[in-house]
Design an enzyme around this catalytic site. Structure first.
Site, PDB file in Angstrom:
ATOM      1  N   VAL A 290       0.809  -1.225   0.000  1.00 21.74           N
ATOM      2  CA  VAL A 290       0.000   0.000   0.000  1.00 21.74           C
ATOM      3  C   VAL A 290       0.839   1.270   0.000  1.00 21.74           C
ATOM      4  CG1 VAL A 290      -1.966  -1.111   1.098  1.00 21.74           C
ATOM      5  CG2 VAL A 290      -0.197  -0.079   2.530  1.00 21.74           C
ATOM      6  N   GLY A 291       2.149   1.168   0.121  1.00 23.64           N
ATOM      7  CA  GLY A 291       2.967   2.372   0.118  1.00 23.64           C
ATOM      8  C   GLY A 291       4.437   2.057   0.275  1.00 23.64           C
TER       9      GLY A 291
ATOM     10  N   GLY B 179      11.230   6.215   2.339  1.00 22.59           N
ATOM     11  CA  GLY B 179      12.656   6.064   2.559  1.00 22.59           C
ATOM     12  C   GLY B 179      12.991   5.093   3.670  1.00 22.59           C
TER      13      GLY B 179
ATOM     14  N   GLY C 146      11.112   2.249   4.361  1.00 18.28           N
ATOM     15  CA  GLY C 146      10.673   0.886   4.121  1.00 18.28           C
ATOM     16  C   GLY C 146       9.399   0.825   3.296  1.00 18.28           C
TER      17      GLY C 146
ATOM     18  N   VAL D 137       5.317  -0.497   3.026  1.00 10.56           N
ATOM     19  CA  VAL D 137       4.145  -0.717   3.866  1.00 10.56           C
ATOM     20  C   VAL D 137       3.197  -1.690   3.162  1.00 10.56           C
ATOM     21  CG1 VAL D 137       2.198   0.348   5.048  1.00 10.56           C
ATOM     22  CG2 VAL D 137       4.355   1.598   4.828  1.00 10.56           C
TER      23      VAL D 137
ATOM     24  N   LYS E  95       4.804  -1.991   8.332  1.00 13.70           N
ATOM     25  CA  LYS E  95       5.926  -1.299   7.711  1.00 13.70           C
ATOM     26  C   LYS E  95       7.190  -2.137   7.914  1.00 13.70           C
ATOM     27  CE  LYS E  95       6.452   3.184   8.084  1.00 13.70           C
ATOM     28  NZ  LYS E  95       6.760   4.519   8.629  1.00 13.70           N
TER      29      LYS E  95
ATOM     30  N   ASP F 181       8.163  16.113  10.987  1.00 15.47           N
ATOM     31  CA  ASP F 181       7.714  15.844   9.612  1.00 15.47           C
ATOM     32  C   ASP F 181       6.191  15.941   9.515  1.00 15.47           C
ATOM     33  OD1 ASP F 181       8.220  15.431   6.958  1.00 15.47           O
ATOM     34  OD2 ASP F 181       8.362  13.254   7.098  1.00 15.47           O
TER      35      ASP F 181
END
Length: 606
Positions: A302-303, A306, A308, A310, A324, A420
């Site tokens: 799903v994603g 930087g 790792g 997911v 993740k 972030d």
């Protein structure tokens, strides 16, 4: 915690190495004895109990507390070690209130039924004006969830009549808890049993159970906890225990008396805080084989970022997680474990929950709750998506994010700086409740000190505070997160328009929107509902306060929450936050409130 437990009885073994695992209880009266596979936190070492069988004493009850997934705490009224059964009740007398969060698939316990028969029930909420004819045929009343204006009932899901009541949730429960007639039920005699470890046969033979070879110096505690089998051993005789055990009891008693006499009020506050912290769910540990099973061999990606990749996974049919898989893991794992322990203590509705972790050799993974609606960025990137939510919902999302950041800054033992904050790192659940995610750049800092040491800038371009790039603007601190949140608010207003055409020139969007507000001009944003303009203006003004170039001029997140919760009429447009128009530092105020002050010193915890 130790002060809440009283050592009672015998049965820990006469050997010196078993003295630390002697049975104990939370009171001298009716509280059950706590021994293997259970252990008492703060009193027994980890090798005295099996994973998932941790109990805690509280000053409010003589019965120990068991933590069940997810954040469901129950009182253990009795433990039958032979039948491997525990009798539980709700600490607040309303177990149905916790049922939506209960998921025993992630624990070693199962609901026990005498007749192995379970009822599939629908819990519904009905007003007092509902037609009562069907009630006496189908329902069990849940008294503790009902009041004068509405009634909550548990109804057989197969016999649900055609009514206008609101369905709350479904649950499969043992049939005998409802008795033999329809009426109010209290859920005060639920039972759970466990299948592993298999200690019932030992108990039936008059013996006790323990980890096999738990006196071996070559066996580590982690091996015992996660790979150890069990064995039976004889209960010691009275004469064998009276020597070292009696001496141990006397020493402990003297220590408790001394500590009680010397304990100050501040110490008691610390103990209460410790007990409160342990009510929260702690993340579970999984092997890499478990991770592969949970993710179905990494089928649903799903994603990727930087840190790792997911994957979507599930712990059961009803509990989905985002897994993740971390790469570039450094060191021997100590920093990873410390991060897991820290994240395990963070429990806030606006912060993504850490469900579990994997530390299997060189493999590392984090398991978070899976959120259906993806990230906030998806809903603010275009006017079409933004209009699908509406400005009132966007305001609620902004307020939720602010409360989440405020919790990170003030709600934990140590201040957590995210570094972030951006729309991509705000996830939305099925009710569009925002949850802050991705703590890969976060730092732990003391609340009592003032500047964070950083060797390199961290964050995402466009959201990084000026002081992170150059100390000429001030020290890096929690105010750096405030700046990022301000940019996020302006994103929500303007859909991340980095430049805005104005006549024949282009300018930076936050600066453009400031000039429009300062000159009393329309922001040029489509308004569809009465009151939207007021919400847009509030979000814009709060965002501009947050992106002041100098940290000293930005409000704290506590003040930001107050500004967003207010009606917005008293908010004033701040001085220009842009160095090109106002290079000198200012002191911002709104409604007579001075935002600052000297920054608290913050030191990084390595």
């Amino acid at each position: 915690m130790a002060a809440a437990a009283t050592v009672v009885g015998l049965g820990g073994g006469a050997e010196k190495q078993h003295a630390e695992c002697l049975p104990t209880s939370c009171s001298k009266h009716h509280s059950p004895k706590i021994r293997f596979p259970f252990r008492l936190r703060g009193h027994h070492p980890k090798n005295c109990g099996y994973p998932g069988f941790d109990l805690s004493c509280t000053p409010h009850s003589e019965y120990p507390v068991l933590e069940l997934p997810f954040s469901v705490n129950v009182l253990v009224k009795n433990i039958d070690y032979t039948s491997q059964t525990i009798y539980i009740s709700d600490p607040h007398g309303c177990f149905p209130r916790q049922l939506p969060n209960l998921n025993l698939s992630a624990s070693p316990f199962q609901l026990l039924s005498n007749y192995d028969y379970y009822s599939d029930l629908s819990f519904i909420n009905c007003s007092q004006t509902q037609d009562q004819i069907w009630i006496y045929r189908y329902r069990y009343q849940i008294a503790c969830l009902s009041d004068e204006s509405h009634q909550v009932y548990a109804i057989d899901s197969m016999s649900l009549p055609d009514i206008s009541c609101t369905k709350m949730y479904n649950m499969s429960l043992p049939s005998e808890i409802f008795g033999y007639s329809y009426g109010p039920i209290t859920f005060d005699h639920l039972r759970l049993n466990w299948s592993k470890p298999e200690c019932g046969k030992c108990e039936a033979r008059g013996k006790n159970c323990r980890f096999k070879n738990n006196n071996s110096s070559s066996t580590s505690k982690s091996q015992l906890l996660f790979n150890g089998s069990t064995e039976c051993f004889d209960k010691p005789s009275m004469g064998a225990v009276l020597g070292p055990t009696f001496l141990l009891v006397v020493v402990i008693a003297i220590y408790h008396v001394y500590r009680s006499n010397k304990m100050k009020k501040a110490d008691q506050v610390k103990i209460d805080k410790f007990l409160e912290d342990y009510k929260a769910l702690k993340p579970a540990r999984y092997s890499y084989a478990d991770i592969k099973k949970i993710t179905n061999q990494f089928q649903d990606k799903v994603g990727q970022g930087g840190y790792g990749i997911v994957y979507k996974g599930k712990l059961s049919n009803d509990v989905h997680v985002a897994v993740k898989i971390l790469n570039n893991v450094k060191g021997n794992g100590d920093e990873f474990i410390n991060e897991v322990q820290t994240m395990g203590r963070i429990h806030h509705i606006n912060v993504v929950r850490l469900v579990g972790y994997c530390a299997d050799g060189f493999r590392r993974a984090l398991l978070y709750e899976f959120l259906l609606n993806n990230s906030l960025e998806k809903f603010i990137s275009t006017d079409k998506e933004k209009n699908s939510l509406g400005w009132e919902k966007l305001h609620d999302i902004a307020l939720g994010i602010a409360k989440g950041i405020e919790y990170l800054h003030l709600g934990c033992d140590q201040r957590i700086l995210h570094f972030d904050i951006k729309p991509h790192n705000v996830l939305l659940d099925n009710k569009f409740t925002p949850k802050i995610s991705d703590f890969g750049l976060a730092k732990l800092c003391s609340k009592e000190q003032s500047a964070v040491s950083m060797t390199t800038a961290r964050g995402t371009v466009g959201y990084i505070a000026p002081e992170v790039f150059s100390r000429n603007f001030g020290n890096v601190s929690y105010k750096s997160d405030v700046y990022s949140f301000g940019m996020l608010l302006l994103d929500m207003v303007g859909g991340r328009q980095n430049t805005v055409a104005q006549n024949t020139s282009e300018c930076y969007f936050p600066e453009w929107i400031y000039k429009r507000l300062d000159q009393g001009e329309d922001l040029g944003i489509q308004i569809e509902v009465d009151g939207d303009a007021k919400i847009i203006r509030k979000l814009t003004i709060v965002g501009l306060w947050c992106i002041q170039w100098y940290p000293v001029d930005r409000p704290s997140m506590k003040v930001v929450v107050q500004m967003l919760e207010g009606d917005g009429d008293t908010l004033t447009v701040p001085h220009s936050p842009f160095a090109s128009t106002n290079p000198m530092p200012t002191r911002g105020t709104t409604g007579g409130r001075t935002f600052n002050s000297e920054l608290e010193v913050i030191s990084e915890s390595e």
